[in-house]
Design an enzyme around this catalytic site. Structure first.
Site, short mmCIF file in Angstrom:
data_model
loop_
_atom_site.label_atom_id
_atom_site.label_comp_id
_atom_site.label_asym_id
_atom_site.label_seq_id
_atom_site.Cartn_x
_atom_site.Cartn_y
_atom_site.Cartn_z
N CYS A 56 0.80 -1.22 0.00
CA CYS A 56 0.00 0.00 0.00
C CYS A 56 0.83 1.28 0.00
CB CYS A 56 -0.95 -0.01 1.19
SG CYS A 56 -2.14 -1.36 1.10
N PHE A 58 0.99 -3.34 4.42
CA PHE A 58 1.28 -4.68 4.93
C PHE A 58 2.75 -5.02 4.66
CE2 PHE A 58 -3.27 -6.63 4.62
CZ PHE A 58 -3.66 -5.83 5.67
N HIS A 81 -9.83 2.79 -0.31
CA HIS A 81 -8.42 2.41 -0.25
C HIS A 81 -8.10 1.55 -1.47
CE1 HIS A 81 -4.56 1.26 0.94
NE2 HIS A 81 -4.75 0.82 2.17
N GLU A 106 -0.86 5.74 13.47
CA GLU A 106 -0.53 6.96 12.73
C GLU A 106 -0.58 8.20 13.63
OE1 GLU A 106 -1.57 8.67 8.28
OE2 GLU A 106 -2.87 7.17 9.22
N HIS A 150 -2.48 8.55 5.95
CA HIS A 150 -2.85 7.25 5.39
C HIS A 150 -4.31 6.98 5.75
CE1 HIS A 150 -2.31 3.22 3.86
NE2 HIS A 150 -2.80 2.73 4.98
N LYS A 197 -9.24 8.78 1.98
CA LYS A 197 -9.83 7.45 1.88
C LYS A 197 -11.27 7.45 2.37
CE LYS A 197 -5.57 4.70 2.35
NZ LYS A 197 -4.59 5.78 2.59
#
Length: 422
Positions: free
Chosen positions: A170, A406, A347, A321, A310, A342
């Site tokens: 990502c 990830f 996403h 975050e 993010h 997002k």
């Protein structure tokens, strides 16, 4: 030798809610959401049945029948988006030395949609254990190699320089722009068409995220299902899309009188070497990426005017975050506006980092911070200024955009208003 400065002179976006940078910005600035019940296939068997889909007509957007047959949906998104970015830049690519033009494309899951469709075809809906390849599209090999995405974009502009794919989950979209910046800084290319693409809304992807309960089960209210930093969030909403940029050396852009959206002033990436999907709660690795990116840009934390987060909408990510911002920005973390797009466009995995860079440079141009839609209930653990619901007019000369993926990947990019070059 002084490193060459790199600027963004062309922007293209194909995202949920609108095709083209203009429609994309309208959606964000108005705080509208493009999340809905999945329409690409019957989502009834799945735990999460919502996504942010693009109403994408490849033929209407200029792709010919052979291109459509040859390319997976993600490749189609990339090519359409690259054409917009190239046109927006005003560069005459045909007049450039081909070996000085590069391409860098990010993607997390490659041709997932095409592979899923072709497996269903050759296996007769999964009924055949021994599949019949005669039923597959003739260009099936292209689906297996994400490098075909970069090749398609390179053919679009005649790029004969360094051409590559970046696949870091990502953070791929951020990392592709960072890699392209380094190619220009080191002198390997003068112009790079860079960005990312992913079209992951397919049964296999939905099933994978269902298995780990990463996506939201809020199927009764798709428009409000993506809720980053909200106290009622319960997972992210899958999306798709592409964003591409023309990057070039600053002095060259000045000489030709180009519009300059932003300078890529700093970039860094780190890995937590900890867990495939887990995040340390202290946000240390993301904080380190932010510190290094700001250091490369020679900027103090309080120079940041806006943070494009993010903000996936999972409890783990949003806490991680928030901690990273506090650790890297200090007290300024409590003053700077932060938001997650997002909440509006979902996403799109590897593509989202580039889509967020597009949101960042457009926020700089308009001096407007897009909101975090659907943020109504404050989470005490996410106690920063996450710009709830409504966009905010705000002078924005420096943007920090971050990504988390990830595998423990953490990336940060710093974009600045280029002053006299603007």
């Amino acid at each position: 030798m002084t490193a060459r400065r790199v600027v963004v002179t062309g922007v293209g976006v194909t995202a949920p809610g609108g095709v083209g940078a203009k429609d994309f910005w309208s959606l964000l600035s108005e705080g509208r959401t493009a999340t809905r019940r999945i329409s690409f296939f019957d989502p009834s068997p799945f735990r999460s049945q919502v996504a942010a889909e693009i109403d994408f007509d490849a033929e209407l957007l200029g792709l010919g029948p052979q291109e459509i047959r040859r390319m997976d949906r993600a490749a189609q998104l990339a090519v359409v988006t690259a054409r917009e970015a190239a046109a927006d830049s005003g560069l005459e690519f045909a007049g450039l030395p081909p070996h000085r033009v590069g391409v860098t494309v990010g993607s997390a899951v490659g041709a997932t949609t095409g592979l899923d469709q072709e497996y269903r075809t050759v296996s007769d809906g999964g009924r055949l254990e021994l599949v019949d390849h005669e039923y597959a599209v003739p260009h099936l090999y292209n689906y297996f190699v994400p490098s075909s995405f970069a090749a398609e974009v390179a053919w679009t502009v005649g790029a004969g320089g360094p051409v590559s794919v970046v696949s870091t989950g990502c953070t791929s979209g951020l990392d592709a722009v960072g890699h392209a910046t380094e190619l220009i800084r080191e002198g390997s290319a003068d112009v790079v068409l860079a960005g990312a693409t992913d079209a992951p809304i397919s049964p296999i992807t939905v099933a994978c995220f269902d298995a780990i309960k990463a996506t939201t089960p809020r199927n009764d209210d798709p428009e409000h299902a993506s809720r980053p930093f909200d106290g009622t969030r319960n997972g992210f909403v899958l999306g798709e899309g592409s964003a591409m940029f023309v990057l070039e050396e600053l002095e060259s852009a000045r000489r030709r009188g180009a519009q300059v959206y932003a300078e890529v002033a700093g970039f860094a990436s780190r890995c937590n070497a900890y867990h495939m999907t887990g995040l340390r709660p202290d946000g240390r690795e993301m904080a380190e990426a932010i510190r290094v990116a700001l250091g490369e840009a020679r900027l103090a934390p309080d120079a940041v005017d806006y943070v494009n987060a993010h903000g996936s909408g999972t409890r783990q990510n949003d806490r991680h975050e928030t901690a990273a911002f506090k650790l890297s920005l200090g007290e300024h973390a409590h003053r700077v506006p932060i938001s997650s797009v997002k909440s509006m466009v979902g996403h799109s995995l590897g593509a989202i980092g580039s889509i967020e860079v597009a949101a960042s440079v457009l926020a700089m141009r308009e001096n407007v911070v897009p909101p975090t839609a659907n943020l109504h209930i404050a989470d005490p653990e996410c106690d920063l200024d996450y710009v709830p619901v409504t966009a905010r007019e705000h002078r924005t000369d420096t943007v920090l955009s971050v990504g988390s993926g990830f595998g423990g990947f953490q990336s940060a990019i710093v974009l600045t208003r280029p002053g006299a070059a603007a």
